[in-house]
Design an enzyme around this catalytic site. Sequence first.
Site, PDB file in Angstrom:
ATOM      1  N   HIS A   1       0.828  -1.203   0.000  1.00  0.00           N
ATOM      2  CA  HIS A   1       0.000   0.000   0.000  1.00  0.00           C
ATOM      3  C   HIS A   1       0.863   1.253   0.000  1.00  0.00           C
ATOM      4  O   HIS A   1       0.532   2.256  -0.645  1.00  0.00           O
ATOM      5  CB  HIS A   1      -0.922  -0.018   1.222  1.00  0.00           C
ATOM      6  CG  HIS A   1      -1.967   1.062   1.227  1.00  0.00           C
ATOM      7  ND1 HIS A   1      -1.836   2.218   1.959  1.00  0.00           N
ATOM      8  CD2 HIS A   1      -3.169   1.152   0.596  1.00  0.00           C
ATOM      9  CE1 HIS A   1      -2.911   2.969   1.792  1.00  0.00           C
ATOM     10  NE2 HIS A   1      -3.729   2.354   0.961  1.00  0.00           N
ATOM     11  N   CYS A   2       1.994   1.215   0.702  1.00  0.00           N
ATOM     12  CA  CYS A   2       2.879   2.382   0.820  1.00  0.00           C
ATOM     13  C   CYS A   2       3.518   2.779  -0.498  1.00  0.00           C
ATOM     14  O   CYS A   2       3.853   3.948  -0.708  1.00  0.00           O
ATOM     15  CB  CYS A   2       3.990   2.104   1.823  1.00  0.00           C
ATOM     16  SG  CYS A   2       3.449   1.556   3.449  1.00  0.00           S
ATOM     17  N   ILE A   3       3.719   1.823  -1.406  1.00  0.00           N
ATOM     18  CA  ILE A   3       4.453   2.115  -2.643  1.00  0.00           C
ATOM     19  C   ILE A   3       3.523   2.414  -3.811  1.00  0.00           C
ATOM     20  O   ILE A   3       3.995   2.624  -4.930  1.00  0.00           O
ATOM     21  CB  ILE A   3       5.405   0.964  -3.004  1.00  0.00           C
ATOM     22  CG1 ILE A   3       4.650  -0.291  -3.445  1.00  0.00           C
ATOM     23  CG2 ILE A   3       6.331   0.659  -1.831  1.00  0.00           C
ATOM     24  CD1 ILE A   3       5.561  -1.424  -3.948  1.00  0.00           C
TER      25      ILE A   3
END
Length: 348
Positions: free
Chosen positions: A335-337
């Site tokens: 999700h962060c990338i």
Amino acid sequence: MPFVTRPAEDGFFMPAEWAPHSRCWMEWPCRVETWGDRIEAAREAYAEVAKAIAQFEPVTMITKPKNVAEVSIALGSATRINTLSLPHDDSWMRDNGPTFVVDGRGQVAGVDWKWNAWGNKYPDHERDAAVAEAVLKHLEMRRYEAPFVLEGGAIHTDGEGTLLTTESVLLNPNRNGPVTRSEMEELLAAYLGIRKVIWLGEGLQGDDDTDGHVDNLACFARPGVVLALTTNDPADGNYHVLQDNLARLRAATDAEGRSLEIVEIEQPRRQIHADGRRLPLSYINFYIANGGIIMPVFEDPQDSRAFDTLSRVFPDREIVQVPAVDIVHGGGGIHCITQQQPAGTPAT
């Protein structure tokens, strides 16, 4: 020039992540200080995530001009993946990229948050601070310049006015100096159309770079339904934090006054970074694509149980598992990338 009005004043709000997308945005790993000798493994993992998402929607990979050829080779002949040559410092598009908002009438705009690298964790972040504006200019899309620091991984919404976040990030003075809950809630209302904020407490052990982003802890699966990371081991270092989060979720209501249905997902077993820190492993850190879920796996017995849970919660989406340990070694997850761009016409 950015718009001087605020998004909510023009009818814009942050949609749910399961709303239709036009594409996904990512940034190619480039900061050697982040990855060390694992940078090639990280690049392979990013490529696998991009290819998985491209099964469901187009992907644009931001890359430094010098890395365009390398990225093209890494992505191979994958269809629906293209590159955008753009200077950048790091590779966490969720956090330094724009947060997209919609007006419910088919228009999409972008919010450009102030960027200080998670509370000045990294001194060289000027190029990342310019990425959101550059992306919105490339899209010829309306840009709202926010006057405060915020990262996309710190927030999650149901698309109906309710937002999940953590006190350890949004109230941390390393972002915006002293700020109260009510002051932050007013800003979230103005820039994302939020009517109700559900405050969780702290983040996972090892999530030191972000100070505890919510996208490792809990997310909406649909309005009124929240997926929450848990552990049943009282001796685990995350136990008290995750129990506190569960208690807060059970006591909360959303913007429509509904109590929440909470679906628990047991965390994977503890894994350690080379420097001795615990890796912040979480099954919550997944990407919702058009018709799919790109979920992390960690070579852990819990992987299959998490897959079964997500399959049950998202019966209309194909669940694709992608190994994510190499990504988490850099400090974040799938999700962060990634950053979804909602479907619609760019507002000008």
